[in-house]
Design a protein around this motif. Structure first.
Motif, PDB file in Angstrom:
ATOM      1  N   ALA A  24       0.870  -1.177   0.000  1.00 41.98           N
ATOM      2  CA  ALA A  24       0.000   0.000   0.000  1.00 41.98           C
ATOM      3  C   ALA A  24       0.905   1.225   0.000  1.00 41.98           C
ATOM      4  O   ALA A  24       2.136   1.107  -0.084  1.00 41.98           O
ATOM      5  CB  ALA A  24      -0.928  -0.004   1.216  1.00 41.98           C
ATOM      6  N   GLN A  25       0.299   2.400   0.088  1.00 42.25           N
ATOM      7  CA  GLN A  25       1.059   3.638   0.228  1.00 42.25           C
ATOM      8  C   GLN A  25       0.800   4.249   1.594  1.00 42.25           C
ATOM      9  O   GLN A  25      -0.349   4.296   2.051  1.00 42.25           O
ATOM     10  CB  GLN A  25       0.652   4.647  -0.848  1.00 42.25           C
ATOM     11  CG  GLN A  25       1.254   4.409  -2.215  1.00 42.25           C
ATOM     12  CD  GLN A  25       0.769   5.470  -3.181  1.00 42.25           C
ATOM     13  OE1 GLN A  25      -0.376   5.452  -3.617  1.00 42.25           O
ATOM     14  NE2 GLN A  25       1.653   6.410  -3.508  1.00 42.25           N
TER      15      GLN A  25
ATOM     16  N   GLU B  30       4.823   6.968   0.184  1.00 41.34           N
ATOM     17  CA  GLU B  30       5.877   5.945   0.148  1.00 41.34           C
ATOM     18  C   GLU B  30       5.258   4.548   0.175  1.00 41.34           C
ATOM     19  O   GLU B  30       4.393   4.260   1.001  1.00 41.34           O
ATOM     20  CB  GLU B  30       6.801   6.115   1.353  1.00 41.34           C
ATOM     21  CG  GLU B  30       7.917   5.079   1.416  1.00 41.34           C
ATOM     22  CD  GLU B  30       8.735   5.205   2.689  1.00 41.34           C
ATOM     23  OE1 GLU B  30       9.638   4.376   2.889  1.00 41.34           O
ATOM     24  OE2 GLU B  30       8.455   6.123   3.483  1.00 41.34           O
ATOM     25  N   PRO B  31       5.688   3.653  -0.722  1.00 40.76           N
ATOM     26  CA  PRO B  31       5.175   2.287  -0.683  1.00 40.76           C
ATOM     27  C   PRO B  31       5.633   1.553   0.579  1.00 40.76           C
ATOM     28  O   PRO B  31       6.774   1.693   1.020  1.00 40.76           O
ATOM     29  CB  PRO B  31       5.765   1.631  -1.927  1.00 40.76           C
ATOM     30  CG  PRO B  31       6.162   2.768  -2.820  1.00 40.76           C
ATOM     31  CD  PRO B  31       6.561   3.875  -1.887  1.00 40.76           C
TER      32      PRO B  31
ATOM     33  N   HIS C  19       8.040   4.288  -6.422  1.00 43.94           N
ATOM     34  CA  HIS C  19       7.972   5.563  -5.710  1.00 43.94           C
ATOM     35  C   HIS C  19       8.533   6.704  -6.551  1.00 43.94           C
ATOM     36  O   HIS C  19       8.041   7.836  -6.499  1.00 43.94           O
ATOM     37  CB  HIS C  19       8.737   5.448  -4.392  1.00 43.94           C
ATOM     38  CG  HIS C  19       8.469   6.567  -3.446  1.00 43.94           C
ATOM     39  ND1 HIS C  19       9.415   7.045  -2.572  1.00 43.94           N
ATOM     40  CD2 HIS C  19       7.368   7.326  -3.242  1.00 43.94           C
ATOM     41  CE1 HIS C  19       8.897   8.037  -1.866  1.00 43.94           C
ATOM     42  NE2 HIS C  19       7.659   8.224  -2.253  1.00 43.94           N
ATOM     43  N   THR C  20       9.529   6.414  -7.377  1.00 45.07           N
ATOM     44  CA  THR C  20      10.178   7.438  -8.187  1.00 45.07           C
ATOM     45  C   THR C  20       9.197   8.109  -9.130  1.00 45.07           C
ATOM     46  O   THR C  20       9.175   9.345  -9.257  1.00 45.07           O
ATOM     47  CB  THR C  20      11.345   6.830  -8.976  1.00 45.07           C
ATOM     48  OG1 THR C  20      12.342   6.363  -8.058  1.00 45.07           O
ATOM     49  CG2 THR C  20      11.967   7.850  -9.920  1.00 45.07           C
TER      50      THR C  20
ATOM     51  N   LEU D 257      -2.092  -1.429   5.991  1.00 48.45           N
ATOM     52  CA  LEU D 257      -0.779  -0.878   5.678  1.00 48.45           C
ATOM     53  C   LEU D 257      -0.822   0.615   5.393  1.00 48.45           C
ATOM     54  O   LEU D 257       0.142   1.336   5.666  1.00 48.45           O
ATOM     55  CB  LEU D 257      -0.180  -1.606   4.467  1.00 48.45           C
ATOM     56  CG  LEU D 257       0.227  -3.063   4.674  1.00 48.45           C
ATOM     57  CD1 LEU D 257       0.661  -3.685   3.350  1.00 48.45           C
ATOM     58  CD2 LEU D 257       1.340  -3.182   5.699  1.00 48.45           C
ATOM     59  N   SER D 258      -1.942   1.110   4.829  1.00 43.54           N
ATOM     60  CA  SER D 258      -2.022   2.514   4.453  1.00 43.54           C
ATOM     61  C   SER D 258      -2.382   3.411   5.630  1.00 43.54           C
ATOM     62  O   SER D 258      -2.299   4.640   5.517  1.00 43.54           O
ATOM     63  CB  SER D 258      -3.037   2.710   3.333  1.00 43.54           C
ATOM     64  OG  SER D 258      -4.335   2.349   3.777  1.00 43.54           O
TER      65      SER D 258
END
Length: 393
Positions: A339-340, A345-346, A371-372, A391-392
């Protein structure tokens, strides 16, 4: 008696994913059109999925959003349309008439019959009224070039009419006809979704007049779609093809016969099918990791998934309707989800035992790669799954 079917192992199937789905680094694609063609179709129900799916597979993912928007809205080399299982897909332009004739025409006929029935049940509106509103709406859209439902309702006020959806049930509600009219025109390939309102993650689209699609014989179109799908997803079972397309089992079997599909013995004892020239083994790709988005076409490509997705992972990775969330892959198997964080950020969690340093390094590399190009955009999947939510947070 020994089986005459050629064996095709789960390991071979996982190799094919890495190579044919452009997930192994050496197999990555050069264009978004190549990604879509190699996967037959990209799930488009969640607008962000097509961009994330392309970014995971491009050799240079620096600009997948710009490349996808160019293909969808400028060059029209990719088309967003209703297709298999009444789901929105992004397909190569050459495949659009195949999907329409093999699948979406039948969906459109059912959609029109249901809508007319609902109009008559909940209002004084009927087929003649609907046909007149559709003609007026198409005329307005042709004049504007591209427009939202609200803009079209300025030209055709009857789009603001309301009808009762599902009268007498727990789902009963009053709705305006605009959304249903435009969706019906879309399934009939008379309008097509244009640019989204806002960013590429938006699910609100403008509409435009659709390009003319040739009308193909349905059986011929089903065979063509089956041939493309087996090239990207074979081996696959009858049940896999029936699930992915939404066709009747008789149509599935006829399509397999029409492409001279070859039966193969899968590791679980079932019979899979491949194209006649597709029985040779795949050279093993170098070890690979991938972070694939929710509803990605790889994990959504088959009904039977035990060979790449352990059953123990499903409760965390799927929502209650069977939609898969973001997944972490290692060498053709799902080993976790991602997730983010609020900042973009992942972040991920592995559900398998420690896969080893090589896998962890590869996953970190893919997360940094994602992410880039993704930052600072925050993507929230349309269908939230338990692990993604956790996760998020």
């Amino acid at each position: 008696m020994a089986s005459s079917r050629l064996p095709l192992t789960d390991e071979e199937r996982r190799r094919r994913i890495g190579v044919r789905h452009h997930l192994a680094p050496a197999a990555r694609a050069g264009t978004v059109e190549q990604v879509a063609a190699s996967l037959t179709a990209l799930h488009g129900t969640d607008p962000a999925t097509v961009h994330l799916a392309a970014g995971a597979r491009l050799a240079d993912p620096a600009g997948p959003v710009a490349a996808m928007e160019r293909a969808l809205y400028e060059d029209r080399t990719l088309i967003r349309m209703h297709g298999m299982r009444h789901t929105v897909f992004v397909v190569p332009a050459a495949l659009a008439p195949v999907v329409q004739s093999s699948t979406t025409h039948a969906v459109a006929a059912r959609e029109r019959a249901l809508f007319v029935k609902q109009l008559k049940a909940g209002s004084a509106l009927d087929e003649a009224w609907l046909a007149d509103v559709e003609k007026s709406t198409l005329d307005a859209l042709a004049r504007r070039g591209e427009a939202t439902a609200a803009e079209l309702a300025q030209d055709e006020p009857r789009l603001r009419e309301r009808f009762t959806y599902a009268p007498g049930t727990g789902y009963e509600q009053r709705q305006t006809v605009s959304t249903r009219v435009l969706r019906l025109l879309g399934t009939e390939a008379r309008v097509v979704r244009g640019r989204p309102l806002g960013s590429w993650t938006s699910s609100q689209f403008r509409w435009a007049i659709a390009p003319d699609l040739p009308d193909l014989p349905p059986a011929e179109a089903r065979a063509t779609l089956t041939r493309a799908w087996l090239a990207s997803h074979g081996p696959a079972t009858e049940a896999d093809l029936k699930w992915w397309t939404g066709w009747k089992v008789t149509d599935v079997r006829q399509a397999l016969r029409d492409v001279d599909a070859v039966p193969v013995a899968l590791d679980d004892g079932t019979t899979g099918h491949v194209l006649p020239d597709d029985t040779a083994p795949t050279d093993p790709p170098a070890p690979w990791a991938a972070l694939l988005p929710a509803l990605d076409p790889t994990p959504m490509g088959w009904r039977d998934r035990d060979w790449y997705l352990p059953p123990a992972h499903r409760a965390l990775l799927f929502d209650r309707s069977g939609n898969i969330g973001p997944t972490v892959w290692w060498n053709g198997r799902v080993i976790g989800g991602w997730a983010q964080r609020p900042g973009g950020e992942p972040v991920w969690r592995l559900l398998d035992p420690d896969p080893g340093r090589e896998a962890l390094t590869a996953i970190e590399t893919e997360a940094a790669r994602l992410h880039t190009w993704l930052a600072p955009t925050r993507v929230t999947p349309r269908f939230r799954t338990p692990l993604e939510r956790e996760l998020s947070a």
